[in-house]
Design an enzyme around this catalytic site. Structure first.
Site, mmCIF file in Angstrom:
data_model
loop_
_atom_site.group_PDB
_atom_site.id
_atom_site.type_symbol
_atom_site.label_atom_id
_atom_site.label_comp_id
_atom_site.label_asym_id
_atom_site.label_seq_id
_atom_site.Cartn_x
_atom_site.Cartn_y
_atom_site.Cartn_z
ATOM 1 N N ASN B 9 -12.238 -8.742 10.479
ATOM 2 C CA ASN B 9 -11.653 -8.989 9.172
ATOM 3 C C ASN B 9 -11.111 -10.412 9.181
ATOM 4 O O ASN B 9 -10.108 -10.707 9.805
ATOM 5 C CB ASN B 9 -10.523 -7.968 8.928
ATOM 6 N N LYS B 16 -8.961 -10.944 12.488
ATOM 7 C CA LYS B 16 -8.491 -9.653 13.007
ATOM 8 C C LYS B 16 -9.690 -8.893 13.547
ATOM 9 O O LYS B 16 -10.757 -8.924 12.945
ATOM 10 C CB LYS B 16 -7.851 -8.828 11.893
ATOM 11 N N ARG B 90 -16.074 -7.637 7.434
ATOM 12 C CA ARG B 90 -15.538 -7.537 6.088
ATOM 13 C C ARG B 90 -15.833 -8.832 5.332
ATOM 14 O O ARG B 90 -15.661 -9.932 5.837
ATOM 15 C CB ARG B 90 -14.018 -7.347 6.157
ATOM 16 N N HIS B 179 -10.567 -5.818 -3.496
ATOM 17 C CA HIS B 179 -9.778 -4.829 -2.750
ATOM 18 C C HIS B 179 -10.501 -3.488 -2.615
ATOM 19 O O HIS B 179 -9.872 -2.458 -2.409
ATOM 20 C CB HIS B 179 -8.407 -4.566 -3.418
ATOM 21 N N HIS B 207 -3.269 -1.005 -5.410
ATOM 22 C CA HIS B 207 -3.174 -1.784 -4.175
ATOM 23 C C HIS B 207 -2.229 -2.953 -4.455
ATOM 24 O O HIS B 207 -2.612 -3.913 -5.118
ATOM 25 C CB HIS B 207 -4.568 -2.292 -3.760
ATOM 26 N N LEU B 208 -0.985 -2.827 -3.992
ATOM 27 C CA LEU B 208 0.018 -3.843 -4.282
ATOM 28 C C LEU B 208 0.370 -4.556 -2.986
ATOM 29 O O LEU B 208 1.227 -4.093 -2.222
ATOM 30 C CB LEU B 208 1.261 -3.205 -4.916
ATOM 31 N N GLY B 209 -0.320 -5.650 -2.726
ATOM 32 C CA GLY B 209 -0.075 -6.399 -1.508
ATOM 33 C C GLY B 209 1.055 -7.386 -1.699
ATOM 34 O O GLY B 209 1.519 -7.619 -2.816
ATOM 35 N N GLY B 211 0.558 -10.368 -1.194
ATOM 36 C CA GLY B 211 -0.160 -11.490 -1.787
ATOM 37 C C GLY B 211 -0.884 -11.078 -3.039
ATOM 38 O O GLY B 211 -0.375 -11.219 -4.141
ATOM 39 N N ARG B 241 -0.512 -15.904 -7.935
ATOM 40 C CA ARG B 241 -1.564 -15.928 -8.952
ATOM 41 C C ARG B 241 -1.033 -15.401 -10.285
ATOM 42 O O ARG B 241 -0.300 -14.411 -10.309
ATOM 43 C CB ARG B 241 -2.746 -15.068 -8.505
ATOM 44 N N ARG B 285 9.802 -8.880 -3.562
ATOM 45 C CA ARG B 285 10.977 -8.191 -3.021
ATOM 46 C C ARG B 285 12.228 -9.044 -3.151
ATOM 47 O O ARG B 285 13.324 -8.528 -3.353
ATOM 48 C CB ARG B 285 10.739 -7.815 -1.551
ATOM 49 N N GLY B 335 3.269 -1.525 -2.313
ATOM 50 C CA GLY B 335 3.062 -0.147 -2.750
ATOM 51 C C GLY B 335 3.581 0.881 -1.761
ATOM 52 O O GLY B 335 4.032 1.952 -2.136
ATOM 53 N N GLU B 336 3.537 0.528 -0.454
ATOM 54 C CA GLU B 336 3.961 1.484 0.577
ATOM 55 C C GLU B 336 5.461 1.423 0.844
ATOM 56 O O GLU B 336 6.079 2.443 1.155
ATOM 57 C CB GLU B 336 3.217 1.188 1.903
ATOM 58 N N GLU B 387 -7.823 -0.855 6.190
ATOM 59 C CA GLU B 387 -9.123 -1.429 5.850
ATOM 60 C C GLU B 387 -10.103 -1.361 7.018
ATOM 61 O O GLU B 387 -11.296 -1.169 6.818
ATOM 62 C CB GLU B 387 -8.930 -2.877 5.374
#
Lengths: 360, 402
Positions: B9, B16, B90, B179, B207-209, B211, B241, B285, B335-336, B387
């Site tokens: 990835n 990664k 990926r 995503h 999917h709330l990253g 970034g 963004r 945050r 999101g988590e 992922e």
């Protein structure tokens, strides 16, 4: 009361005259260029439009007029409600020209020409954006640095405020509820959806310009900013060409390759129109869901605009799709006033409340 | 059939990797090469995950992704009984032709190179890694799993922009969606957790990253819409963004810079969103946590409201597309781990059948967690995304089919 209404777009100018409370106009005329013939000089406006209008009004026994109502597209944050035109009002309006460089100067021309043709008649300016001035900040703001937008008064408006306001007032009365959750769908060449608590808008598909939102007959609606930049970077188009492409050659026209009215699209089962129809309905359904989330509920959908006749076929489809999500049916209401009738009603109230009529 | 799948990835300056024994999904080894490229304030290094033991960090100069790959392979060779049988890469955007899982050969590679501008930050290093792998593992099958692949089921009317079709065709303009690997993973997981067959599962996946961020509308387990578009710039407000923007504003920004496309691109991609709105931090945050006594509290509150409002509107939009959803799924960093975001987005959504359990939501630490009230017709899940496992599953499935 004798009322003349003027709706000027960039391409043409429509006038309608009303007497008293009759919904049928005494006089109706449309004058206008077509295609790229966009300018109508003030002298021309007076000579070509208001002189014959004035003669026709005289023959119909409509003179002197009590009030003239003129539709303005963009009134910025300054004009939160209709206003009588005066020198100082026009001067303030002129300062908004950078926000709507084509529309504002044109509106000022029209008002001045009307003033010369009917010097004793008060003129009411009715702005499409006025209804949306109180949009909450979370709705009107874009995801960019506030300095970038605030210095140029860039924010979300909505460009069919006159229809939405009339439709929501109608719904409030019909539903006998002060703050019902309403989706107001304005079926015009540039269709627009607003979510309103009673007469208070909380969300709208239109943007800082009328191009954003739902796809229109010739305008693109929502578009990835990267696509705009890619198009503008293309040597053949450039920024000007991109603006023209997205405003005048996109939407239903871009998808079908010909001029199609929204009414034709909604009523037709022509296979050539299927993709455009599916694209439009997809965006409209998404906008409905966004509006319901913004409202936290839904009491009715109210339809307006020149294609309001297509509301029943549209509502059948929307209600069917929303039934799956909401697990119930959604009521529909229709407000089939024309824009001229709205202008007349607003001017009538303005004159009554100000006492100007007594002086005439 | 069992096999070891090596998953890569690629980020712009990171690589990664994870070696996974399939189908058991046992993780044999994993790590990340960081700060690949020209020297930065800190040296480039290879972090080897301890998998229960402390991580090991090795400082090694790695000037490009090929060099990073060499280091990773050297580490893998330290345990010779755990070598890959197949490699999965990926890719953020696979372009118009690589829409399904594609085994890499010369022609696929050529197509990837031809469309690398579709994801200019992510695709070039991924392609460099693929090329280096072909040299180091000439006998191993390699496959590309792209984020756009999951979105290949978005119907034509949802991926077509309302601009002249000849222009769209000539310039390759369409919605791709992004995503997809993460959306596919959490959708599959949640359907399994709820005991609903995937091919009958309806959901909105968020999917709330920290970034990027996107929502995906899912019907019968398949993507039918994604808030991102041709590029990952459209849709939600993200860390830097802008998301959706009136085309008129984009054009007026272009006019301001005398037509400098890259200046506007940088402005909208790197200096907007949460960073642009708050003026101080790209992390939502920070805006959410800002106290009332904070000097920038007004602007932080405004930032949080604009961010959450856009999210809530899109959730409603996608619930309308999906029909009655089985679940709303929250995943990735925000999101988590940020209950307040789930709380704000799901409150007042009773009309859609969504009732969040405030306490369950606030105390959800162990994921996956169902944080809806017992009587909520639509369930709300917080699910940790993965992922790499998602890629390994796709690779395994493709290998079994071939």
């Amino acid at each position: 009361m004798r009322i003349l209404t003027i709706n000027s777009t960039l391409r043409n100018l429509a006038v309608a005259a009303f007497r008293g409370g009759s919904d049928k106009p005494i006089l109706k005329q449309q004058v206008g260029g077509s295609g790229d013939d966009r300018t109508l000089a003030s002298e021309q406006a007076e000579a070509d439009v208001f002189l014959p209008v004035s003669r026709a009004l005289e023959e119909a026994g409509m003179l002197p007029l009590d009030v003239i109502a003129v539709r303005g597209l963009h009134g910025g944050e300054r004009f939160k409600r209709p206003v009588f035109a005066s020198e100082s009002v026009l001067a303030e309006l002129a300062t908004l020209a950078p926000q709507a460089p084509l529309h504002v100067p044109r509106l000022i021309e029209i008002v001045e020409a009307a003033g010369r043709a009917f010097p004793l008649t008060p003129v009411v300016l009715v702005f499409e954006t006025a209804f949306f001035v109180p949009l909450p900040e979370r709705e009107r703001r874009y995801g960019v640095d506030p300095e970038l937008t605030d210095s140029r008064s860039l924010r979300r408006y909505g460009y069919h405020g006159i229809f939405h306001e009339g439709a929501c007032l109608h719904a409030v009365r019909k539903l006998e509820s002060r703050e019902p959750c309403l989706l107001s769908i304005c079926l015009e060449p540039r269709p627009e959806l607003a979510a309103c608590r009673g007469r208070r808008p909380v969300m709208v598909t239109g943007g800082s310009t009328p191009v954003e939102g739902l796809p229109g007959e010739t305008s693109c609606g929502d578009l990835d900013p990267s696509v705009v930049l890619k198009l503008a970077d293309d040597g053949r188009l450039g920024p000007e060409g991109t603006n023209h492409l997205l405003t005048c050659k996109s939407g239903l026209r871009g998808l079908t390759g010909r001029n199609v009215s929204l009414a034709e699209l909604l009523q037709s089962s022509d296979e050539d129109l299927q993709l455009a129809k599916d694209v439009f309905l997809h965006h409209l359904l998404r906008a409905c869901g966004a509006g319901i989330a913004a409202l936290g509920g839904l009491d009715a959908i109210v339809y307006s605009g020149r294609y309001a006749d297509s509301a029943s076929v549209l509502h059948d489809w929307l209600n069917g799709r929303l039934r799956a999500t909401l697990q119930r049916d959604t009521a529909s209401l229709l407000h089939s006033h024309t824009l001229a009738q709205h202008l007349r009603d607003i001017a009538y109230v303005m004159v009554r409340e100000s006492g100007v009529a007594a002086a005439v | 059939m069992t096999m070891n799948v090596l998953v890569f990835n690629c980020g712009s300056s990171s690589l990664k990797y994870r070696l996974i024994a399939m189908p058991g999904e046992e993780q044999l080894s994993s790590g990340e090469a960081q700060r690949i490229g020209p020297p930065t304030a800190k040296p480039s290094c290879l972090v080897l995950h301890g998998n229960g033991r402390p991580n090991e960090t090795r400082t090694i100069p790695m000037r490009n992704h090929a060099e990073a790959l060499q280091q990773v392979v050297a580490v893998l060779r330290e345990t010779p009984d755990a070598m890959p049988d197949v490699i999965g890469h990926r890719l953020v955007n696979g372009g118009p032709t690589i829409t399904d899982r594609s085994w890499i050969d010369d022609s696929v590679l050529a197509e990837l190179i031809a469309c690398q501008d579709l994801a200019p930050i992510h695709n070039p290093p991924a392609i460099a890694t693929i090329q280096a792998c072909r040299e180091m593992f000439p006998g191993l099958p390699q496959i590309v799993i792209s984020d756009t692949n999951y979105h290949r089921t978005i119907p034509l009317h949802a991926r077509t922009y309302a601009i002249p079709q000849d222009v769209s065709r000539a310039m390759g303009i369409r919605k791709y969606g992004y995503h997809g690997i993460s959306h596919q993973y959490v959708v599959t997981e949640t359907a399994r957790l709820m005991n609903i067959p995937l091919d009958r599962f309806r959901a909105v996946s968020c999917h709330l990253g920290s970034g990027g961020a996107s929502l995906c509308a899912v019907v019968d387990g398949r993507s039918i819409d994604n808030t991102m578009g041709y590029s990952p710039l459209q849709g939600l407000i993200m860390s830097t963004r802008c998301g959706d923007l009136d085309p008129g504003i984009t054009l007026s920004l272009l006019a301001d810079t005398m037509g400098d496309r890259s200046a506007v691109e940088t402005r909208l991609n790197n200096k907007s969103g949460v960073l642009g709105l708050s003026g101080r931090s790209a992390d939502i945050r920070d805006a959410l946590d800002s106290g009332a006594d904070d000097s920038g509290s007004d602007r932080n509150q405004m930032t949080a409201q604009v961010y959450l409002w856009r999210l809530k509107k899109y959730l409603g939009a996608y619930l309308a597309l999906v029909g009655r959803a089985d679940a709303v799924i929250f995943t990735d960093t925000i999101g988590e781990t940020v209950p307040r975001v789930r709380q704000a987005v799901c409150s007042g959504m009773d009309v859609f059948g969504i009732r969040l359990d405030t306490e369950r939501n606030a105390s959800a630490r162990q994921l996956p967690a169902d944080v809806a009230t017992s009587d909520s017709p639509v369930r709300v899940w917080a699910v940790a995304t993965n992922e790499e496992i998602s890629i390994a599953r796709s690779v395994y499935q493709a290998q079994c089919e071939s």
